[in-house]
Design a protein around this motif. Structure first.
Motif, PDB file in Angstrom:
ATOM      1  N   VAL A 285      45.741  78.013  53.993  1.00 24.54           N
ATOM      2  CA  VAL A 285      46.146  79.416  54.094  1.00 24.54           C
ATOM      3  C   VAL A 285      46.394  79.760  55.559  1.00 24.54           C
ATOM      4  N   LYS A 286      47.595  80.235  55.856  1.00 25.18           N
ATOM      5  CA  LYS A 286      47.985  80.563  57.227  1.00 25.18           C
ATOM      6  C   LYS A 286      47.529  81.962  57.628  1.00 25.18           C
ATOM      7  N   ALA A 287      47.632  82.900  56.670  1.00 23.68           N
ATOM      8  CA  ALA A 287      47.275  84.290  56.951  1.00 23.68           C
ATOM      9  C   ALA A 287      46.871  84.973  55.646  1.00 23.68           C
ATOM     10  N   VAL A 288      46.148  86.077  55.790  1.00 25.93           N
ATOM     11  CA  VAL A 288      45.720  86.861  54.627  1.00 25.93           C
ATOM     12  C   VAL A 288      46.080  88.316  54.858  1.00 25.93           C
ATOM     13  N   LEU A 289      46.663  88.935  53.842  1.00 31.52           N
ATOM     14  CA  LEU A 289      46.937  90.368  53.868  1.00 31.52           C
ATOM     15  C   LEU A 289      45.948  91.058  52.933  1.00 31.52           C
ATOM     16  N   CYS A 290      45.340  92.116  53.411  1.00 29.44           N
ATOM     17  CA  CYS A 290      44.372  92.866  52.610  1.00 29.44           C
ATOM     18  C   CYS A 290      44.906  94.273  52.376  1.00 29.44           C
ATOM     19  N   ALA A 291      45.159  94.609  51.116  1.00 29.53           N
ATOM     20  CA  ALA A 291      45.663  95.936  50.756  1.00 29.53           C
ATOM     21  C   ALA A 291      44.621  96.643  49.902  1.00 29.53           C
TER      22      ALA A 291
END
Length: 308
Positions: free
Chosen positions: A54-60
């Motif tokens: 996983v390169k990046a995580v977006l949290c919404a």
């Protein structure tokens, strides 16, 4: 190329097994960004950041995303789609509800139940109840797909991706949450369990299905059921294994009183070891079983349970 992978988040918790298997499936396509969405998704995002690949995580986080309604979730995904060549999700009930809507809003096809990634445009998926593999080549600018996670190993947990907050999109307000009715159980979750014990119509009744549950508890296994058993009222719908139920691939699958209809085999034939118990020696289930016992289940199952 970049991939937006929708993390499987339930009540603020990440389904690590489903998400990690989906990461393994799509990581060859490019940098993987995992989207964790919900009313409370920060803990899930932190967990997703630990998955290898996983390169990046977006949290919404937004109240509109709290009950996994298709419309606000799809609107969020579409608002982020411009940065990605592929949008994927584990092939869960949530994804099957959300991803077709995402594809429609983007005016592209949805590629369902992917079992292999050939290249950036080409994918394999099962058809005809798993009896044939279809190769799909898409020319869409954005590929939208669900992943049949049973066919992939889970990625490891040694990652350290960064987590960034993402704003929720405007809620279309086309539906509203009323209530969730979920069966609670101390048993392992069906699609990620290492051992599954399933019963079919041969069990005979809801009361006799306790034989299946008793053996499952001895083996620390999840409980499954054939469609015939579910339709007959012996077991709840969320235990159904098969083409119209859940797809499982445990280390051990025990089929009891199950004849082996094609639609059931489609949901369990990738199991590592299959054990069948049926009094009909001509039952199709024996054709896929690694071990078969021709016996009356009402004799065999109690004896087996008592000796474990």
């Amino acid at each position: 190329m970049a991939v937006l992978l929708i993390g499987e988040v339930t009540d603020g918790a990440l389904s690590v097994d489903a998400t990690a298997k989906a990461v393994m499936a799509v990581k060859s396509l490019g940098d993987v960004t995992v989207l964790c969405a919900g009313a409370n998704a920060s803990a899930a995002a932190a967990e997703a950041a630990k998955i290898d690949g996983v390169k990046a995580v977006l949290c919404a986080e937004d109240a509109s995303l709290g009950h996994r309604l298709a419309e606000p979730t799809a609107a969020l995904i579409v608002s982020l789609a411009g940065d990605f060549s592929h949008i994927a999700a584990p092939g869960t009930t949530d994804a099957k509800n959300v991803m077709p809507r995402v594809a429609a809003l983007l005016d592209v096809m949805v590629i369902s139940e992917v079992t292999a990634v050939v290249d950036a445009d080409t994918f394999e998926r099962p058809i005809y109840a798993g009896n044939a593999i279809q190769t799909v080549k898409s020319t869409d600018a954005v590929k939208v797909m669900t992943i049949r996670t049973a066919g992939f190993d889970a990625a490891g947990m040694g990652g350290s991706a960064g987590v960034t907050n993402a704003a929720a999109a405007t809620d279309p307000a086309l539906s509203e949450w009323v209530a969730d009715k979920v069966a609670s159980s101390d048993r392992p979750e069906l699609t990620s369990a290492g051992v599954v014990v399933s019963g079919g119509r041969g069990v005979g009744s809801e009361d006799d299905f306790k034989l299946i549950e008793g053996l499952a508890d001895k083996l620390n296994a999840a409980v499954g059921a054939s469609r015939a058993a579910v339709d007959s009222g012996y077991a709840p719908n969320d235990w159904q294994v098969g083409q119209t139920g859940k797809v499982v691939a445990p280390d051990l699958y025990v089929a009891i009183g199950i004849s082996g209809a094609i639609q059931h085999l489609a949901g369990m034939k990738d199991s590592k070891v299959i054990v069948a118990i049926n009094k009909d020696e001509e039952a199709p289930i024996f054709q896929v079983a690694d071990f078969g016992l021709v016996a009356d289940l009402f004799d065999a199952v109690p004896e087996l349970t008592s000796k474990l």
